[in-house]
Design an enzyme around this catalytic site. Structure first.
Site, PDB file in Angstrom:
ATOM      1  N   GLY A 272       0.922  -1.239   0.099  1.00  0.00           N
ATOM      2  CA  GLY A 272      -0.150  -0.062   0.057  1.00  0.00           C
ATOM      3  C   GLY A 272       0.693   1.144   0.121  1.00  0.00           C
ATOM      4  O   GLY A 272       2.081   1.077   0.158  1.00  0.00           O
ATOM      5  N   LEU A 273       0.242   2.356  -0.160  1.00  0.00           N
ATOM      6  CA  LEU A 273       0.865   3.537  -0.382  1.00  0.00           C
ATOM      7  C   LEU A 273       1.459   3.970   1.036  1.00  0.00           C
ATOM      8  O   LEU A 273       1.294   3.408   2.190  1.00  0.00           O
ATOM      9  CB  LEU A 273      -0.024   4.838  -0.741  1.00  0.00           C
ATOM     10  CG  LEU A 273      -0.537   4.684  -1.825  1.00  0.00           C
ATOM     11  CD1 LEU A 273      -1.750   5.702  -1.970  1.00  0.00           C
ATOM     12  CD2 LEU A 273       0.449   5.039  -2.932  1.00  0.00           C
ATOM     13  N   SER A 274       2.512   4.968   1.218  1.00  0.00           N
ATOM     14  CA  SER A 274       3.057   5.328   2.262  1.00  0.00           C
ATOM     15  C   SER A 274       2.147   5.882   3.204  1.00  0.00           C
ATOM     16  O   SER A 274       1.222   6.867   2.644  1.00  0.00           O
ATOM     17  CB  SER A 274       4.143   6.438   2.031  1.00  0.00           C
ATOM     18  OG  SER A 274       4.848   7.131   3.016  1.00  0.00           O
ATOM     19  N   GLY A 275       2.047   5.608   4.377  1.00  0.00           N
ATOM     20  CA  GLY A 275       0.870   6.297   5.275  1.00  0.00           C
ATOM     21  C   GLY A 275      -0.443   5.447   5.073  1.00  0.00           C
ATOM     22  O   GLY A 275      -1.361   5.845   5.903  1.00  0.00           O
ATOM     23  N   SER A 276      -0.282   4.306   4.569  1.00  0.00           N
ATOM     24  CA  SER A 276      -1.579   3.394   4.316  1.00  0.00           C
ATOM     25  C   SER A 276      -1.764   2.799   5.649  1.00  0.00           C
ATOM     26  O   SER A 276      -2.898   2.377   5.800  1.00  0.00           O
ATOM     27  CB  SER A 276      -1.685   2.454   3.180  1.00  0.00           C
ATOM     28  OG  SER A 276      -0.578   1.899   3.349  1.00  0.00           O
ATOM     29  N   GLY A 277      -0.816   2.562   6.313  1.00  0.00           N
ATOM     30  CA  GLY A 277      -0.988   1.829   7.771  1.00  0.00           C
ATOM     31  C   GLY A 277      -0.298   0.469   7.689  1.00  0.00           C
ATOM     32  O   GLY A 277      -0.632  -0.506   8.531  1.00  0.00           O
ATOM     33  N   LYS A 278       0.613   0.198   6.720  1.00  0.00           N
ATOM     34  CA  LYS A 278       1.373  -1.111   6.826  1.00  0.00           C
ATOM     35  C   LYS A 278       2.093  -1.564   8.051  1.00  0.00           C
ATOM     36  O   LYS A 278       1.942  -2.479   8.497  1.00  0.00           O
ATOM     37  CB  LYS A 278       2.429  -1.037   5.661  1.00  0.00           C
ATOM     38  CG  LYS A 278       1.834  -0.961   4.127  1.00  0.00           C
ATOM     39  CD  LYS A 278       2.808  -0.983   3.064  1.00  0.00           C
ATOM     40  CE  LYS A 278       3.998   0.150   3.329  1.00  0.00           C
ATOM     41  NZ  LYS A 278       3.289   1.495   3.040  1.00  0.00           N
ATOM     42  N   SER A 279       2.959  -0.484   8.617  1.00  0.00           N
ATOM     43  CA  SER A 279       3.729  -0.623   9.684  1.00  0.00           C
ATOM     44  C   SER A 279       2.806  -0.953  10.900  1.00  0.00           C
ATOM     45  O   SER A 279       3.147  -2.000  11.820  1.00  0.00           O
ATOM     46  CB  SER A 279       4.656   0.455  10.064  1.00  0.00           C
ATOM     47  OG  SER A 279       5.513   0.633   8.782  1.00  0.00           O
TER      48      SER A 279
ATOM     49  N   SER B 221       6.244  -1.581  -2.138  1.00  0.00           N
ATOM     50  CA  SER B 221       6.118  -2.721  -3.314  1.00  0.00           C
ATOM     51  C   SER B 221       5.037  -2.546  -4.241  1.00  0.00           C
ATOM     52  O   SER B 221       4.242  -3.188  -4.480  1.00  0.00           O
ATOM     53  CB  SER B 221       5.823  -4.087  -2.672  1.00  0.00           C
ATOM     54  OG  SER B 221       4.791  -4.427  -1.683  1.00  0.00           O
TER      55      SER B 221
HETATM   56  N1  LIG Z   1      10.561   8.662  -3.096  1.00  0.00           N
HETATM   57  C1  LIG Z   1       9.908   7.746  -2.147  1.00  0.00           C
HETATM   58  N2  LIG Z   1       8.947   7.085  -2.294  1.00  0.00           N
HETATM   59  C2  LIG Z   1       8.059   6.329  -1.460  1.00  0.00           C
HETATM   60  N3  LIG Z   1       8.589   6.094  -0.203  1.00  0.00           N
HETATM   61  C3  LIG Z   1       9.676   6.884   0.190  1.00  0.00           C
HETATM   62  C4  LIG Z   1      10.401   7.813  -0.654  1.00  0.00           C
HETATM   63  N4  LIG Z   1      11.506   8.084  -0.176  1.00  0.00           N
HETATM   64  C5  LIG Z   1      11.318   8.065   1.019  1.00  0.00           C
HETATM   65  N5  LIG Z   1      10.380   6.956   1.411  1.00  0.00           N
HETATM   66  C6  LIG Z   1      10.316   6.463   2.825  1.00  0.00           C
HETATM   67  O1  LIG Z   1      10.562   5.105   2.611  1.00  0.00           O
HETATM   68  C7  LIG Z   1       9.640   4.248   2.726  1.00  0.00           C
HETATM   69  C8  LIG Z   1       9.204   3.199   1.540  1.00  0.00           C
HETATM   70  O2  LIG Z   1      10.314   1.996   1.474  1.00  0.00           O
HETATM   71  P1  LIG Z   1       9.989   0.986   0.826  1.00  0.00           P
HETATM   72  O3  LIG Z   1      11.282   0.093   1.166  1.00  0.00           O
HETATM   73  O4  LIG Z   1       8.808   0.161   1.632  1.00  0.00           O
HETATM   74  O5  LIG Z   1       9.558   1.446  -0.635  1.00  0.00           O
HETATM   75  S1  LIG Z   1       9.415   0.224  -2.015  1.00  0.00           S
HETATM   76  O6  LIG Z   1       8.822  -0.861  -1.542  1.00  0.00           O
HETATM   77  O7  LIG Z   1      10.900   0.062  -2.318  1.00  0.00           O
HETATM   78  O8  LIG Z   1       8.948   1.167  -2.917  1.00  0.00           O
HETATM   79  C9  LIG Z   1       8.352   5.002   3.014  1.00  0.00           C
HETATM   80  O9  LIG Z   1       7.850   4.485   4.321  1.00  0.00           O
HETATM   81  P2  LIG Z   1       6.168   4.200   4.428  1.00  0.00           P
HETATM   82  O10 LIG Z   1       5.520   5.517   4.832  1.00  0.00           O
HETATM   83  O11 LIG Z   1       6.408   3.389   5.950  1.00  0.00           O
HETATM   84  O12 LIG Z   1       5.774   3.373   3.585  1.00  0.00           O
HETATM   85  C10 LIG Z   1       8.712   6.345   3.109  1.00  0.00           C
HETATM   86  O13 LIG Z   1       8.974   6.826   4.373  1.00  0.00           O
HETATM   87  N1  LIG Z   2      -6.519   1.601  10.690  1.00  0.00           N
HETATM   88  C1  LIG Z   2      -6.135   3.130  10.669  1.00  0.00           C
HETATM   89  N2  LIG Z   2      -6.797   3.750  10.850  1.00  0.00           N
HETATM   90  C2  LIG Z   2      -6.540   4.996  11.361  1.00  0.00           C
HETATM   91  N3  LIG Z   2      -5.156   5.576  11.115  1.00  0.00           N
HETATM   92  C3  LIG Z   2      -4.269   4.560  10.983  1.00  0.00           C
HETATM   93  C4  LIG Z   2      -4.596   3.254  10.751  1.00  0.00           C
HETATM   94  N4  LIG Z   2      -3.544   2.495  10.751  1.00  0.00           N
HETATM   95  C5  LIG Z   2      -2.385   3.740  10.735  1.00  0.00           C
HETATM   96  N5  LIG Z   2      -2.868   4.605  10.904  1.00  0.00           N
HETATM   97  C6  LIG Z   2      -2.354   5.900  11.198  1.00  0.00           C
HETATM   98  O1  LIG Z   2      -1.623   6.408   9.819  1.00  0.00           O
HETATM   99  C7  LIG Z   2      -0.325   6.978   9.760  1.00  0.00           C
HETATM  100  C8  LIG Z   2       0.614   6.084   9.038  1.00  0.00           C
HETATM  101  O2  LIG Z   2       0.509   4.506   9.197  1.00  0.00           O
HETATM  102  P1  LIG Z   2       1.845   3.473   9.127  1.00  0.00           P
HETATM  103  O3  LIG Z   2       1.717   2.406   9.779  1.00  0.00           O
HETATM  104  O4  LIG Z   2       3.244   4.374   9.523  1.00  0.00           O
HETATM  105  O5  LIG Z   2       1.969   3.581   7.776  1.00  0.00           O
HETATM  106  P2  LIG Z   2       2.668   3.153   6.354  1.00  0.00           P
HETATM  107  O6  LIG Z   2       3.496   2.074   7.135  1.00  0.00           O
HETATM  108  O7  LIG Z   2       1.963   2.421   5.331  1.00  0.00           O
HETATM  109  O8  LIG Z   2       3.519   4.367   5.853  1.00  0.00           O
HETATM  110  C9  LIG Z   2       0.039   6.693  11.481  1.00  0.00           C
HETATM  111  O9  LIG Z   2      -0.136   8.056  11.734  1.00  0.00           O
HETATM  112  C10 LIG Z   2      -0.951   5.819  11.732  1.00  0.00           C
HETATM  113  O10 LIG Z   2      -1.175   6.039  13.232  1.00  0.00           O
END
Ligand SMILES: Nc1ncnc2c1ncn2[C@@H]1O[C@H](COP(=O)(O)OS(=O)(=O)O)[C@@H](OP(=O)(O)O)[C@H]1O
Ligand SMILES: Nc1ncnc2c1ncn2[C@@H]1O[C@H](COP(=O)(O)OP(=O)(O)O)[C@@H](O)[C@H]1O
Length: 216
Positions: free
Chosen positions: A45-52, A119
Site C-alpha cells: 500500500g501507499l506510504s501512510g496507508s498503515g502497513k507498519s 512494493s
Molecule cells: N521516493 C519515495 N517514495 C516512497 N517512499 C519513500 C520515498 N523516499 C522515502 N520514502 C520512505 O521510505 C519508505 C518506503 O520504503 P519501501 O522500502 O517500503 O519502498 S519500496 O517498496 O521500495 O517502494 C516510506 O515509508 P512508509 O511510509 O512506511 O511506506 C517512506 O517513508
Molecule cells: N487503521 C488505521 N486507521 C486510522 N489511522 C491509521 C490506521 N493505521 C495506521 N494509521 C495511522 O496512519 C499513519 C501511517 O501509518 P503507518 O503504519 O506508518 O503507515 P505506512 O507504514 O504504510 O507508511 C500513522 O499516523 C498511523 O497512526
C-alpha cells in the site's frame, strides 16, 4: 585423463560450481516444533496507508496466541541489508526482490513472516509470490486512497514531495500499481471510515486460521 565431478554442481546467476546442501531437519519438522505453518503475509500500500501499524498489530496478536512472527519493514531493512538502494525503479525492484528472498527463508524456517513495504510494482510482487509454495504467499492490499494518506502524512514526506523537495515519491510522481488479484483487500467502509488496526489484524488472522497456518 578425464576428471569426474564428485557432485552435481550448478551455476546460478554469477555463482558458479555451487551445490545445494540438504539437511535432514526440514520445514515440516520446524513447523511441528512451532505448531504453525510458515508463510509470508505481504502487506502492500501507499506510504501512510498503515502497513507498519498493521504489521505490529498482527505480530502482537499472533504473539499473544503463541505464534512466532517476524516483520520485515521496508524502512527498517533499508537501514541495513538494503542501505545501498535508492527509490529509483530498479532499486525498488531489488529492494522487493531481496525482501522476498529473506521472507522465503523465514517462511521456510516455519515463521509467519510479515512484510511491510510499499512494493509498488505488480511484477515484483508476483515474483516474490513465485518464490514460495502455492498458497503460502498472502498478499494484503491496504487500500487507502492517496488523499487520506496525504492528510495523515505522519513523516511530512508528502508535503516535501508536493513541494518538489522529494522526487519520485510513490503516488505523487512515481507509480503505485494496486494488486489486480490478491488474497485480502482492506478498505474504507461505506461512510464508516477505516477499521482499526486491531480489527484489520483480526481479518488477516481469521484468514490464516481458516487456511490452517496457525496449526502444524
Ligand atoms: N521516493 C519515495 N517514495 C516512497 N517512499 C519513500 C520515498 N523516499 C522515502 N520514502 C520512505 O521510505 C519508505 C518506503 O520504503 P519501501 O522500502 O517500503 O519502498 S519500496 O517498496 O521500495 O517502494 C516510506 O515509508 P512508509 O511510509 O512506511 O511506506 C517512506 O517513508
Ligand atoms: N487503521 C488505521 N486507521 C486510522 N489511522 C491509521 C490506521 N493505521 C495506521 N494509521 C495511522 O496512519 C499513519 C501511517 O501509518 P503507518 O503504519 O506508518 O503507515 P505506512 O507504514 O504504510 O507508511 C500513522 O499516523 C498511523 O497512526
Amino acid at each position: 585423463m578425464k576428471t569426474e565431478l564428485l557432485f552435481q554442481v550448478s551455476n546460478v546467476g554469477n555463482s558458479t560450481n555451487i551445490l545445494w546442501h540438504d539437511c535432514p531437519i526440514q520445514k515440516r519438522d520446524r513447523q511441528q516444533l512451532l505448531q504453525q505453518r510458515g508463510c509470508v503475509v505481504w502487506l502492500t500500500g501507499l506510504s501512510g496507508s498503515g502497513k507498519s501499524t498493521l504489521a505490529c498489530a498482527l505480530s502482537r496478536s499472533l504473539h499473544a496466541r503463541g505464534k512466532l512472527t517476524y516483520i520485515l519493514d521496508g524502512d527498517n531493512v533499508r537501514h541495513g541489508l538494503n542501505r545501498d538502494l535508492s527509490f529509483r525503479a530498479e532499486d525498488r525492484s531489488e529492494n522487493i526482490r531481496r525482501i522476498g528472498e529473506v521472507a522465503k527463508l523465514f517462511a521456510d524456517a516455519g515463521l509467519i513472516c510479515i512484510t511491510s513495504l510499499i512494493s509498488p510494482y505488480q511484477k515484483d510482487r508476483d515474483a516474490c509470490r513465485a518464490l514460495v509454495p502455492e498458497g503460502d504467499f498472502i498478499e494484503v492490499f491496504i487500500d487507502v486512497p492517496l488523499h487520506v494518506c496525504e492528510a495523515r502524512d505522519p513523516k511530512g514526506l508528502y508535503k516535501l514531495a508536493r513541494a518538489g523537495k522529494i522526487k519520485g515519491f510513490t503516488g505523487i510522481d512515481d507509480p503505485y500499481e494496486p494488486p489486480s488479484s490478491c488474497e485480502i483487500v482492506l478498505q474504507q467502509q461505506q461512510g464508516n471510515g477505516f477499521k482499526s488496526p486491531c480489527e484489520m489484524a483480526e481479518i488477516v488472522i481469521s484468514y490464516l486460521e481458516e487456511k490452517g497456518y496457525l496449526r502444524a
